[in-house]
Structure formats: structure tokens, C-alpha cells
Design a protein around this motif. Structure first.
Motif, short mmCIF file in Angstrom:
data_model
loop_
_atom_site.label_atom_id
_atom_site.label_comp_id
_atom_site.label_asym_id
_atom_site.label_seq_id
_atom_site.Cartn_x
_atom_site.Cartn_y
_atom_site.Cartn_z
N MET A 1 57.90 11.38 33.32
CA MET A 1 58.13 11.98 32.02
C MET A 1 58.61 10.90 31.08
N ALA A 2 58.27 11.04 29.81
CA ALA A 2 58.70 10.07 28.82
C ALA A 2 58.92 10.78 27.49
N SER A 3 59.63 10.08 26.61
CA SER A 3 59.78 10.58 25.25
C SER A 3 58.43 10.44 24.54
N GLU A 4 58.39 10.87 23.30
CA GLU A 4 57.15 10.76 22.53
C GLU A 4 56.95 9.35 21.97
N PHE A 5 57.90 8.47 22.11
CA PHE A 5 57.80 7.12 21.56
C PHE A 5 56.81 6.30 22.38
N PRO A 6 55.87 5.63 21.71
CA PRO A 6 54.86 4.85 22.44
C PRO A 6 55.44 3.86 23.44
N ARG A 7 56.55 3.19 23.10
CA ARG A 7 57.10 2.20 24.04
C ARG A 7 57.60 2.86 25.32
N ALA A 8 58.12 4.07 25.21
CA ALA A 8 58.57 4.80 26.41
C ALA A 8 57.36 5.22 27.25
N GLN A 9 56.30 5.66 26.59
CA GLN A 9 55.09 6.06 27.31
C GLN A 9 54.43 4.86 27.99
N GLN A 10 54.42 3.72 27.31
CA GLN A 10 53.85 2.51 27.91
C GLN A 10 54.64 2.10 29.15
N THR A 11 55.96 2.18 29.07
CA THR A 11 56.80 1.85 30.22
C THR A 11 56.54 2.82 31.36
N ALA A 12 56.46 4.10 31.05
CA ALA A 12 56.21 5.11 32.09
C ALA A 12 54.85 4.86 32.76
N ASN A 13 53.82 4.59 31.97
CA ASN A 13 52.50 4.32 32.54
C ASN A 13 52.52 3.08 33.43
N PHE A 14 53.27 2.08 33.02
CA PHE A 14 53.40 0.87 33.83
C PHE A 14 54.07 1.19 35.17
N LEU A 15 55.11 2.02 35.12
CA LEU A 15 55.83 2.39 36.35
C LEU A 15 54.99 3.25 37.28
N MET A 16 54.10 4.07 36.72
CA MET A 16 53.28 4.96 37.54
C MET A 16 52.16 4.23 38.24
N GLY A 17 51.70 3.13 37.67
CA GLY A 17 50.60 2.40 38.28
C GLY A 17 49.26 3.03 37.91
N VAL A 18 48.20 2.42 38.45
CA VAL A 18 46.84 2.90 38.16
C VAL A 18 46.16 3.23 39.47
N PRO A 19 45.57 4.36 39.70
CA PRO A 19 45.74 5.55 38.86
C PRO A 19 47.12 6.16 39.11
N GLY A 20 47.65 6.78 38.10
CA GLY A 20 48.96 7.40 38.22
C GLY A 20 48.88 8.87 37.93
N PRO A 21 49.98 9.58 38.20
CA PRO A 21 50.01 11.02 37.86
C PRO A 21 49.97 11.19 36.35
N GLU A 22 49.66 12.38 35.92
CA GLU A 22 49.60 12.67 34.48
C GLU A 22 50.98 12.50 33.87
N LEU A 23 51.05 11.78 32.77
CA LEU A 23 52.30 11.57 32.07
C LEU A 23 52.66 12.82 31.28
N ILE A 24 53.88 13.25 31.42
CA ILE A 24 54.39 14.40 30.68
C ILE A 24 55.31 13.86 29.60
#
Length: 185
Positions: free
Chosen positions: A1-24
Motif C-alpha cells: 500500500m502507498a499514499s497517492e504521492f508518486p514517490r511513495a508509489q515508486q518506492t512501493a513498486n520497487f519494494l514489490m519487485g517485478v512482477p509484484g502484487p497490485e499496488l493499493i
């Protein structure tokens, strides 16, 4: 889960890896709305906050410091609605509040200014402890009592006039010569 801020979403996507679960994304995890102080040096907001208190909304802002903290804590608690394990990527104020609560002295009142959050350091709170942890913080928000103590231990306290502490600063001797403090987002 991440805030709506792009930098938080980018960090979350990085932590999840590829492929990762759907970001909420959850707007309750967004950083505080600093109003006219957005993008300005923190000290400008700190001076205003020291003079007006945590329950007043800054000019042009949609929430007070305490309203913002309450919103963020509801977002943290709502994370339990999603299956785990989970990681929340949020912002400095929320992390500072969570770490303050974890390190607080028994009976210590919620301060006006919180210690600066470490740069990308996780805060782990087990699911079975989360409701009580957040509940205690929500109770602190309801009491509205500010801790205006001078400081503790060997920390220096930076003040605005005779008011609340703006920041506590560890003495330089606590850091190794090659360690550099990175700017906080």
C-alpha cells in the motif's frame, strides 16, 4: 500500500519487485497538507505551528497537524482490511509519529514537533498489536496535551522563543566520520 504521492508509489513498486502484487493506494496515507507552506523550508511551517498550535489549519491548508495525523492513523489501521503480508509506504510525519510512540516514556504527552524520521527505515508493527498501538495514538490526539519539556538526555533542543522544541539534535560525536545524513523526503 502507498499514499497517492508518486514517490511513495515508486518506492512501493520497487519494494514489490517485478512482477509484484497490485499496488493499493490510499489517500489517508498522504503527507500532511501544509497549505501555503508546501514546498517551503520546514522551519517556516514550524514557526507558524509553534504560534498557532496543532489544532489550527495552516493558511490554504485543508487540515491541522492533528487532523492529518488522525487521517494517517486511520489509513494505517485500514491496512488490516487487506491480506498480508503487507508493506505501507508513507511519509515522514507518519513515520515520526509511529517511532515517537514506540520510543515514548510512559505517560509522555504527544509533542508538537516529532523527531525526524530515519531515511527509509521500516517500522514493523505486528497485526495483533496494531489496533492497540493506533488506539493509544488516537487517544493522545483526543487529549490534546502538548509536551513542552526542555529535552532529554544529551540532546540539544532547538526552540522558537520560549515555545515548544523545533527539533532535537544528537551531538555530532554519535556519528561516525564517514556517515552522512541524507535529506529526508
Amino acid at each position: 500500500m502507498a499514499s497517492e504521492f508518486p514517490r511513495a508509489q515508486q518506492t512501493a513498486n520497487f519494494l514489490m519487485g517485478v512482477p509484484g502484487p497490485e499496488l493499493i493506494t490510499d489517500p489517508r496515507l498522504n503527507e500532511l497538507d501544509y497549505g501555503e507552506f508546501e514546498g517551503s523550508p520546514f522551519l517556516e511551517y514550524a514557526v507558524w505551528l509553534d504560534g498557532h498550535g496543532p489544532h489550527e489549519r495552516p493558511p490554504g491548508g485543508s487540515e491541522s497537524q492533528r487532523e492529518g495525523i488522525r487521517r494517517m492513523l486511520t489509513g494505517v489501521l485500514a491496512a488490516q482490511e487487506h491480506p498480508g503480508p503487507r508493506v505501507l509506504v508513507a511519509h515522514g510525519l507518519l513515520v515520526s509519529v509511529l517511532l515517537w510512540h514506540r520510543e515514548r516514556t510512559p505517560g509522555g504527552a504527544m509533542p508538537l514537533f516529532f523527531p525526524e524520521a530515519p531515511y527509509i527505515e521500516p517500522v514493523a508493527i505486528p497485526d495483533d498489536e496494531l489496533p492497540e498501538f493506533v488506539g493509544a495514538l488516537m487517544n493522545d490526539l483526543e487529549t490534546g496535551v502538548l509536551d513542552r519539556a526542555v529535552g532529554s538526555g544529551d540532546r540539544e533542543v532547538m526552540r522558537i522563543g520560549e515555545g515548544a522544541a523545533v527539533a532535537t539534535v544528537d551531538p555530532v560525536s554519535h556519528h561516525s566520520p564517514d556517515q552522512k545524513d541524507l535529506p529526508h523526503a
